[in-house]
Design an enzyme around this catalytic site. Structure first.
Site, mmCIF file in Angstrom:
data_model
loop_
_atom_site.group_PDB
_atom_site.id
_atom_site.type_symbol
_atom_site.label_atom_id
_atom_site.label_comp_id
_atom_site.label_asym_id
_atom_site.label_seq_id
_atom_site.Cartn_x
_atom_site.Cartn_y
_atom_site.Cartn_z
ATOM 1 C CG HIS A 121 -1.945 0.928 1.393
ATOM 2 N ND1 HIS A 121 -1.724 2.247 1.699
ATOM 3 C CD2 HIS A 121 -3.286 0.786 1.273
ATOM 4 C CE1 HIS A 121 -2.892 2.873 1.760
ATOM 5 N NE2 HIS A 121 -3.861 2.007 1.509
ATOM 6 C CG ASP A 198 0.348 -2.490 6.221
ATOM 7 O OD1 ASP A 198 -0.649 -2.704 6.943
ATOM 8 O OD2 ASP A 198 0.322 -1.776 5.208
ATOM 9 C CD GLN A 201 -6.929 -5.229 3.613
ATOM 10 O OE1 GLN A 201 -7.862 -6.005 3.791
ATOM 11 N NE2 GLN A 201 -7.132 -3.952 3.352
ATOM 12 C CE LYS A 224 -8.138 -0.654 5.671
ATOM 13 N NZ LYS A 224 -6.991 -0.664 4.775
ATOM 14 C CB CYS A 362 -3.844 3.039 -1.658
ATOM 15 S SG CYS A 362 -5.141 4.208 -1.325
HETATM 16 C C1 LIG Z 1 -6.018 0.184 4.623
HETATM 17 C C2 LIG Z 1 -4.577 -0.153 4.470
HETATM 18 C C3 LIG Z 1 -3.579 0.749 4.824
HETATM 19 C C4 LIG Z 1 -3.894 2.160 5.285
HETATM 20 O O1 LIG Z 1 -4.569 2.156 6.469
HETATM 21 P P1 LIG Z 1 -5.341 3.473 6.952
HETATM 22 O O2 LIG Z 1 -6.389 2.945 7.836
HETATM 23 O O3 LIG Z 1 -5.896 4.130 5.724
HETATM 24 O O4 LIG Z 1 -4.372 4.333 7.627
HETATM 25 C C5 LIG Z 1 -2.275 0.342 4.714
HETATM 26 N N1 LIG Z 1 -1.937 -0.882 4.286
HETATM 27 C C6 LIG Z 1 -2.861 -1.786 3.932
HETATM 28 C C7 LIG Z 1 -2.425 -3.144 3.486
HETATM 29 C C8 LIG Z 1 -4.213 -1.445 3.993
HETATM 30 O O5 LIG Z 1 -5.130 -2.336 3.631
#
Ligand SMILES: *Cc1c(COP(=O)(O)O)cnc(C)c1O
Length: 404
Positions: A121, A198, A201, A224, A362
């Site tokens: 992302h 990260d 997800q 999320k 993104c």
């Molecule tokens: C949604 C997402 C982000 C960004 O998270 P925010 O809640 O917009 O700060 C970063 N990495 C991944 C893999 C995402 O799905």
């Protein structure tokens, strides 16, 4: 027992209509819906406990502080984090990554490498590019293979004694593919590199165990995993969080302040300058209670069932291409149909009440890699049903007929 209709009754938004049709929400990778229990927690805080935390001696402030800290403890238990002070509340997943990257010059020397993957992302690319610029480090990229998995041979070749940091997502939001983070972390540690995963997800979709995973930093977003927006989690190993400088200065994060010298508070407060999102933290705690009540094993199993069903049904559509069609993935399906533009298809299925995401998600480098402008992404959650997937497939068929 897992009863989807009973679960759906907890989500008031699932009762509404869009364009005269029942809402079918397949944009869970962008943000999940919120159960009544989470909405109630927000209202309850503002109605009954609203006060600033960690400050007042008065009863209300104590009560709000207790609720906020109880939520931190829920996060600790849910992700098997050793100590509550290793749970840092931020404003979101992006903020958690920036909190680490903005202070990571203490871990990265000039000329060293920072390894990212080709399926990140933007929020796990740009902060590291900014760090590279500040310290004169080099960004290296793990390529992605045609079927959507990372090229692990290339990763092992990129790793060297010169690697300072490896940052990858646990699950790609653009493809849904689960990356082999255990192997990635273990190999990074062999060359003394640090790791940041990260988890935007993965959180809320699989059981996560920070101690077993052994990542140095791990980031998550409440919104999320059935929680509210505006609150994120940063987990880090204690000694690393102690070394990492704070990314924001202000109240709450200090020990002593004078114009000559300021000393910082201990963890987690060092990273929580200013008044935090108190209602958000408490509601995140309610989201965790809710997920626990259903059981992460049930959620993961049911979402996998939806993924398999959805994948098979989508493949019935002529000309469909699924990007990242591998066995080890989350319930996210990214696809295109023949040469039709994803935006046109997305607009038509929205008219039929189905919310999917279209575009680059993104993750522009992923689209460039597959030489496409974007995809349609259907991402499922445990409150979705196979009947909803049937309606998506029908809607897509109709859209194809209209556009062809
Ligand atoms: C949604 C997402 C982000 C960004 O998270 P925010 O809640 O917009 O700060 C970063 N990495 C991944 C893999 C995402 O799905």
């Amino acid at each position: 027992m897992f009863e989807v209709q009973k679960i759906r009754a907890d989500f008031p938004i699932l009762n509404r209509e869009v364009n005269g049709k029942p809402l079918i929400y397949f944009d869970n990778a962008a943000t999940s819906q919120k159960p009544q229990q989470v909405i109630d927690a927000i209202v309850d805080y503002y109605q009954n406990y609203n006060a600033n935390i960690h400050r007042g001696v008065h009863a209300l402030s104590q009560e709000a502080t207790d609720l906020f800290e109880a939520a931190r403890e829920k996060v600790r238990t849910f992700f098997n984090i050793p100590q509550a002070k290793q749970v840092i509340f931020t404003a979101g997943n992006t903020h958690s990554i920036n909190a680490v990257a903005s202070g990571a010059h203490v871990f990265v020397k000039q000329g060293q490498d920072i390894i990212v993957s080709a399926v990140e992302h933007h929020s796990n690319i740009v902060p590291w590019q900014m760090l590279c610029e500040r310290v004169g480090a080099h960004l290296k990229v793990i390529p992605v293979l045609d079927h959507g998995e990372l090229d692990m041979d290339a990763y092992h070749n990129l790793l060297s004694e010169n690697t300072a940091f490896v940052v990858v997502n646990h699950v790609s939001n653009a493809l849904g593919v689960t990356n082999p983070v255990e192997e990635i972390i273990e190999a990074a540690h062999k060359v003394n590199a640090l790791t940041l995963i990260d988890g935007a997800q993965s959180c809320g979709h699989m059981t996560l165990d920070m101690q077993a995973l052994d990542a140095d930093f791990y980031t998550m977003a409440a919104h999320k995993m059935c929680g509210p927006t505006g609150i994120g989690i940063l987990y880090g190993k204690e000694e690393l969080l102690n070394t990492l400088p704070p990314y924001q200065g202000g109240g709450e994060m200090i020990d002593q302040v004078s114009f000559e010298e300021t000393t910082y508070a201990g963890l987690p407060h060092k990273f929580e300058a200013g008044t935090p999102n108190i209602a958000g933290g408490i509601a995140l705690g309610a989201a965790i209670d809710y997920l626990n009540e259903i059981g992460m094993n049930h959620i993961a199993a049911y979402e996998h069932e939806l993924l398999e069903y959805g994948t098979n049904r989508l493949k019935e559509i002529e000309g469909v291409t699924i990007y990242g069609d591998v066995s080890n993935k989350a319930a996210v399906i990214s696809f295109n149909i023949a040469a039709l533009h994803p935006y046109d298809l997305g607009t038509i299925v929205d008219k039929l009440g189905v919310a999917v995401r279209t575009g680059h998600h993104c993750a522009q480098p992923v689209m460039d890699r597959f030489q496409i402008p974007g995809t349609i992404r259907a991402s499922f959650a445990f409150y979705n049903t196979k009947e909803e997937i049937d309606i998506l497939v029908q809607a897509l068929q109709r859209a194809v007929n209209m556009l062809a």
